[in-house]
Design an enzyme around this catalytic site. Sequence first.
Site, PDB file in Angstrom:
ATOM      1  N   ALA A   1       0.770  -1.149  -0.063  1.00 17.66           N
ATOM      2  CA  ALA A   1       0.055  -0.004   0.080  1.00 17.66           C
ATOM      3  C   ALA A   1       0.740   1.352   0.102  1.00 17.66           C
ATOM      4  O   ALA A   1       0.337   2.322  -0.627  1.00 17.66           O
ATOM      5  CB  ALA A   1      -1.099  -0.032   1.277  1.00 17.66           C
TER       6      ALA A   1
ATOM      7  N   GLY B   1       0.528   5.477   0.048  1.00 17.56           N
ATOM      8  CA  GLY B   1      -0.896   5.284   0.452  1.00 17.56           C
ATOM      9  C   GLY B   1      -1.714   6.209  -0.385  1.00 17.56           C
ATOM     10  O   GLY B   1      -2.968   6.243   0.144  1.00 17.56           O
ATOM     11  N   SER B   2      -1.478   6.559  -1.424  1.00 18.75           N
ATOM     12  CA  SER B   2      -2.355   7.453  -2.167  1.00 18.75           C
ATOM     13  C   SER B   2      -3.596   6.468  -2.581  1.00 18.75           C
ATOM     14  O   SER B   2      -4.616   6.853  -2.591  1.00 18.75           O
ATOM     15  CB  SER B   2      -1.718   7.940  -3.266  1.00 18.75           C
ATOM     16  OG  SER B   2      -0.392   8.696  -3.045  1.00 18.75           O
TER      17      SER B   2
ATOM     18  N   ASP C   1       2.154  -2.672   3.911  1.00 13.01           N
ATOM     19  CA  ASP C   1       3.211  -2.600   3.579  1.00 13.01           C
ATOM     20  C   ASP C   1       4.252  -3.612   4.565  1.00 13.01           C
ATOM     21  O   ASP C   1       4.535  -3.391   5.664  1.00 13.01           O
ATOM     22  CB  ASP C   1       3.735  -1.212   3.181  1.00 13.01           C
ATOM     23  CG  ASP C   1       4.715  -0.974   1.913  1.00 13.01           C
ATOM     24  OD1 ASP C   1       4.030  -0.872   0.881  1.00 13.01           O
ATOM     25  OD2 ASP C   1       5.873  -1.206   2.273  1.00 13.01           O
TER      26      ASP C   1
ATOM     27  N   ASP D   1       5.014  -9.153   4.959  1.00  6.95           N
ATOM     28  CA  ASP D   1       5.312  -9.424   3.715  1.00  6.95           C
ATOM     29  C   ASP D   1       4.176  -9.953   2.852  1.00  6.95           C
ATOM     30  O   ASP D   1       3.569 -10.800   3.249  1.00  6.95           O
ATOM     31  CB  ASP D   1       6.440 -10.689   3.804  1.00  6.95           C
ATOM     32  CG  ASP D   1       7.017 -10.928   2.347  1.00  6.95           C
ATOM     33  OD1 ASP D   1       6.359 -10.744   1.356  1.00  6.95           O
ATOM     34  OD2 ASP D   1       7.945 -11.750   2.254  1.00  6.95           O
TER      35      ASP D   1
ATOM     36  N   CYS E   1       3.764  -0.096 -12.555  1.00 10.76           N
ATOM     37  CA  CYS E   1       4.128   1.099 -13.138  1.00 10.76           C
ATOM     38  C   CYS E   1       5.220   0.348 -14.027  1.00 10.76           C
ATOM     39  O   CYS E   1       6.121   1.333 -14.457  1.00 10.76           O
ATOM     40  CB  CYS E   1       4.639   1.898 -12.360  1.00 10.76           C
ATOM     41  SG  CYS E   1       5.673   1.774 -10.926  1.00 10.76           S
TER      42      CYS E   1
END
Length: 857
Positions: free
Chosen positions: A186, A189-190, A238, A265, A346
């Site tokens: 995460a 956090g956005s 996370d 994890d 990404c």
Amino acid sequence: MGRGGSRGGGRGGRGGRKPFRGGNKNNRSGGRDNRTESWLDQPRKNELFESYYRMGGFLDEAEFEQMWKSLASDLPNSFRFTGTKSDALAVREIFKERYIPAITAMDFEGQPVEPPKAVEAFPDELVWDMKTHKKIVRRHAPFADFQKFLVAEAASGNISRQEVVSMIPPHFLDVKPGMVVLDMCAAPGSKSAQLAEMIHGDEEERVKKAANNESPNTDDGGDYSDDGRSTGLLIANDTDYKRAGMLVHQVKRLNFPNLIVTQHDASIFPSIELPTGKNGRKQYLKFDRILADVPCSGDGTARKNPNVWGKWTPKDGLGLHNLQLRILFRGLQMLKKGGRLVYSTCSMNPTENESVIAAAIQACGGVSKVQLVDCSDYLPNLKRKPGLNTWKIMDTSTVPGSNDKTAHLFSSWDAFVKAQAKYEKEEPERVFSNKIMPGVFPPIASSEEERIPLERCVRVYPHLQDTGGFFIAVLEKLDDIKVGQITSSNNEASLLQAKTESETATPANAGEMEVDVTEPPTESAPEAGNQSPLKRKLEDTEDAEAEAKRTKTSDTTAELPAPQTEEATPVEATSTTITSAPPPTKEVTKLKSEQQSQSKEHFEYLAADDPNIAAILDFFGISSRFPRDRFMVKNKEGLLLNKLYYTSALAKTIISANKHRGMKFIHCGVITFVAHKIKDKDLMRAPWRLQNEGIRIVEPWANKRIVNCTSKATLHKLLIEMFPKLPRDGSHDIGEVGDQLKDMEIGCCFVRIEQSAGEDGFPFRMVLPLWRHPGSANLMVDKDDRKAMLLRLFNEKDPDIKNHVADKAKAVEAAKANGGGEEMEVEEAERELEEAKEEEGGDADAVAGAVEDVQEV
């Protein structure tokens, strides 16, 4: 703004993705950037990077040129209006009416300046980007005003600065209020903030209806059956300690009680235990929705991350494939039947994208168990490309002791095996990557029914709408799955098996492409239809330390739990999102029983009949319908000492059932009340302050201590002045608020500000906490939030906020210095200063140095 002018926390971190750069395997930003040159000095070229995407079968030549030109250009700045939809729309309107016309009226060197524009791919004009060059921004006052607005609203939690493509995955999850959602990777956090907003929906309006004995209206697919409150929950996770801290910082601004932050994890995320059912069997939480926004090489971030250009190598994606696959496997295990999982990166590399999706579906039993969802209906204005059904894998081979690095393109596992065999005979010292596995190549279906429709995946390229590169796939779990075990992250066993199946190796064919080059590669692009050389001598541009981190990360992967069959027996619990499943068969998904250590947060819930809670809620006239059993404290003794937090019912169930099992809970709960520690607190019936973060949670249920503010002039006075005078006998200048406070006993109260039309009206509803002192009143809003509200509502850019307590302290000091002043005046100043410090959390800035002044007196 919507939550009392501020959502707590400090300034929001910038959104966007952090590509994986070694270090901890779930940490996207583990590698340290030791560059000394600026972004402008970093060459936006990488021959290997360009060759792969030019020749790998992604885009035709003409479109590739467009994409590559965009990838080498600056990324526009983008931001999103956040919070409840009504609040977000209200702040958006202020932005549009005040700042857009001023920027639009400008020109630079005789040309009109392009103002920020709404991104068409997203609804309601809540996402904007700005492509104006920095040299223009720095020279014009309207941009300075706009920047000040962005900074103030980001600090208040009303704006999130986030990359456009990063906002896509939550929209594709189709989250409804009441759903239980897991964000596996995460930080920062956005996306978690987006998911939290979706889970809560418009519950504030529905709670108001429920509190007025009206139906909360649950016919839109959301579950508001908890008296108008959403019954859903977000668990944001996370693995990295520092990144998890960033995550907490980001989501705390939202002040949502249906939220838990964990640190595990993601590839071995523990099963979450629930209270034992009536049949005596253990029950485990299953999720309606899961976001797996996994660690990746991040080559789609090349527009903002200069490391991509300097260090891109095909080994990045190959080294992460195994980890990404294990995270996706674990997510599918925890997903309920009929639930959906969004996998995203990404990166534009199919090694990290389509190949991971295909391998996961095959391992789960094929398309009858897990299917790719056609998501063309989601964000219909988003420009996209379909996923790939065929692709090539690039590898670079080396000869130890030399600078020879040779690039290869393989179209199939068979071609790779044959190339290996060829070089073992002709050049045995040459070393290939040990991360090329059969599963990284396009799948081969035995029939059309078994074919995985990878074209349903979504690819977003930089040139389509001036963004970064991104990949999204939506998976739906149709049936229980049995996931096979991953025993190794290298290809030794697969190569050995391939060799035993073929006694004689056949020379490499067209499945591998390579061309010898003795001269440096040309910088000019090849003409359409021509192949650029792929075998070349390269200088080793890898940072040795970063390479060592990546190698270590890739080689130390853990195993999945042993195969297990899920059961579809529904859990007999209050939430319909939970199903029963047998306990994990391997320790990796079990948690060792342990007490919370001193370094961890403690979460202890108070009893529903706790007399302190009863006294507080009675003082504020909170309805008996408001739940008494969801308040917690953060000390291991479970004592109500300082702060009182509120959580949702499901959050309480999970925290209570798992806090001693080794679950790493690092955030949960919204501060609702804080102890008011002053000398004369015994004179007050409830020495507790309403807290800005949680005031909107309890306010709909209150029938005491309510003050209505109807004039903008009155609100301005309360914001611009701290501790305006309010004597019991005498005049005041805080309007209708002062009139209502005059006969009110000392203590905290609600200030309600309703939305209203007209010049003196308010564009949105607000609820603020105010403390009634014996001789004054004070909004309990800190200095930064006061300035943000003055800018938002009154367009005051640099307000001078008066502090009457500090002024009084200085006056007493001056009187003492001249031999005058009364002892009672000094005592009154000291008492008011003590209260002021308490209200501002001990922040010396809040009283502008008056503490020292009084101490000197």
